[in-house]
Design a protein around this motif. Sequence first.
Motif, short mmCIF file in Angstrom:
data_model
loop_
_atom_site.label_atom_id
_atom_site.label_comp_id
_atom_site.label_asym_id
_atom_site.label_seq_id
_atom_site.Cartn_x
_atom_site.Cartn_y
_atom_site.Cartn_z
N ASP A 22 0.83 -1.20 0.00
CA ASP A 22 0.00 0.00 0.00
C ASP A 22 0.88 1.26 0.00
OD1 ASP A 22 -1.75 2.07 0.52
OD2 ASP A 22 -2.62 1.17 2.32
N ASP A 23 0.94 1.95 -1.15
CA ASP A 23 1.76 3.15 -1.26
C ASP A 23 1.37 4.22 -0.26
OD1 ASP A 23 3.43 2.23 -3.32
OD2 ASP A 23 2.05 2.89 -4.87
N ALA A 24 0.08 4.35 0.06
CA ALA A 24 -0.36 5.36 1.02
C ALA A 24 0.20 5.05 2.42
CB ALA A 24 -1.88 5.44 1.06
N TRP A 25 0.22 3.78 2.80
CA TRP A 25 0.78 3.39 4.10
C TRP A 25 2.28 3.68 4.13
CZ3 TRP A 25 4.58 0.13 5.85
CH2 TRP A 25 4.57 -0.17 7.20
N ILE A 26 2.99 3.34 3.06
CA ILE A 26 4.43 3.58 2.98
C ILE A 26 4.70 5.08 3.07
CG2 ILE A 26 6.43 3.46 1.44
CD1 ILE A 26 5.31 0.70 0.50
N ALA A 27 3.95 5.88 2.31
CA ALA A 27 4.13 7.33 2.34
C ALA A 27 3.85 7.89 3.73
CB ALA A 27 3.24 7.99 1.30
N ALA A 28 2.83 7.36 4.41
CA ALA A 28 2.49 7.84 5.75
C ALA A 28 3.62 7.56 6.74
CB ALA A 28 1.19 7.21 6.23
N TRP A 165 10.43 1.33 -3.46
CA TRP A 165 10.31 1.27 -2.00
C TRP A 165 9.55 0.02 -1.62
CZ3 TRP A 165 7.16 6.38 -1.02
CH2 TRP A 165 5.87 6.27 -1.56
N SER A 166 9.70 -0.36 -0.37
CA SER A 166 8.92 -1.49 0.14
C SER A 166 8.60 -1.21 1.60
CB SER A 166 9.68 -2.81 -0.01
OG SER A 166 10.87 -2.79 0.74
N GLY A 167 7.54 -1.84 2.04
CA GLY A 167 7.12 -1.70 3.43
C GLY A 167 6.95 -3.06 4.06
#
Length: 187
Positions: A22-28, A165-167
């Motif tokens: 989830d890109d939004a979670w990573i960005a957050a 990126w990765s989370g």
Amino acid sequence: MMTHDPASLRTTVRRQDRAVQDDAWIAALLTQASVAYLAMAHAEQPFINSNLFVYDPTRAAIYFHTARDGRTRTTIEANPRVCLSVGEMGRLLPAATALEFSVEYAGVTVFGTAHVVIDAEEAAYGLQLLLDKYFPHMHPGQDYRPIMAQELAYTSVYRIDIEEWSGKRKTASGDPEGAFFYPYRGE
């Protein structure tokens, strides 16, 4: 947007049950993390530095700064390929056997290319983003003198262009018996 190529060795999370796509979670997490760890290499020597940083979603970039001259600048000028990591720890999770002890966590790893920002306008922009992140209650021209051009001669501002990126995260459901936050304060 950043890539999550499952074939990429850089961003593949071994424990897929903990991978975050989830890109939004990573960005957050990149937005809220207070410190980043920047990995670089000069010739055969790896380096890692802890840095204050700011994620800029409008440019898919990360800004940070260091002294005008030093190992970080020399290393990035020689090899701009970098890796940056942020993370946070949740509760410690005791268990009946040593092997089963665990911890909740969340982390993001970023791969990209770092650049020394030469353009004075962009350097001031990156520094102001840092000030806005770490001192959000203070405002230039009101609480402090805005960044002046001559001050930029004393610092190096960097921009990391994010390529991948990765989370990864682990959370325990409910309220596991004995879970606590570090450091343990006793009862």
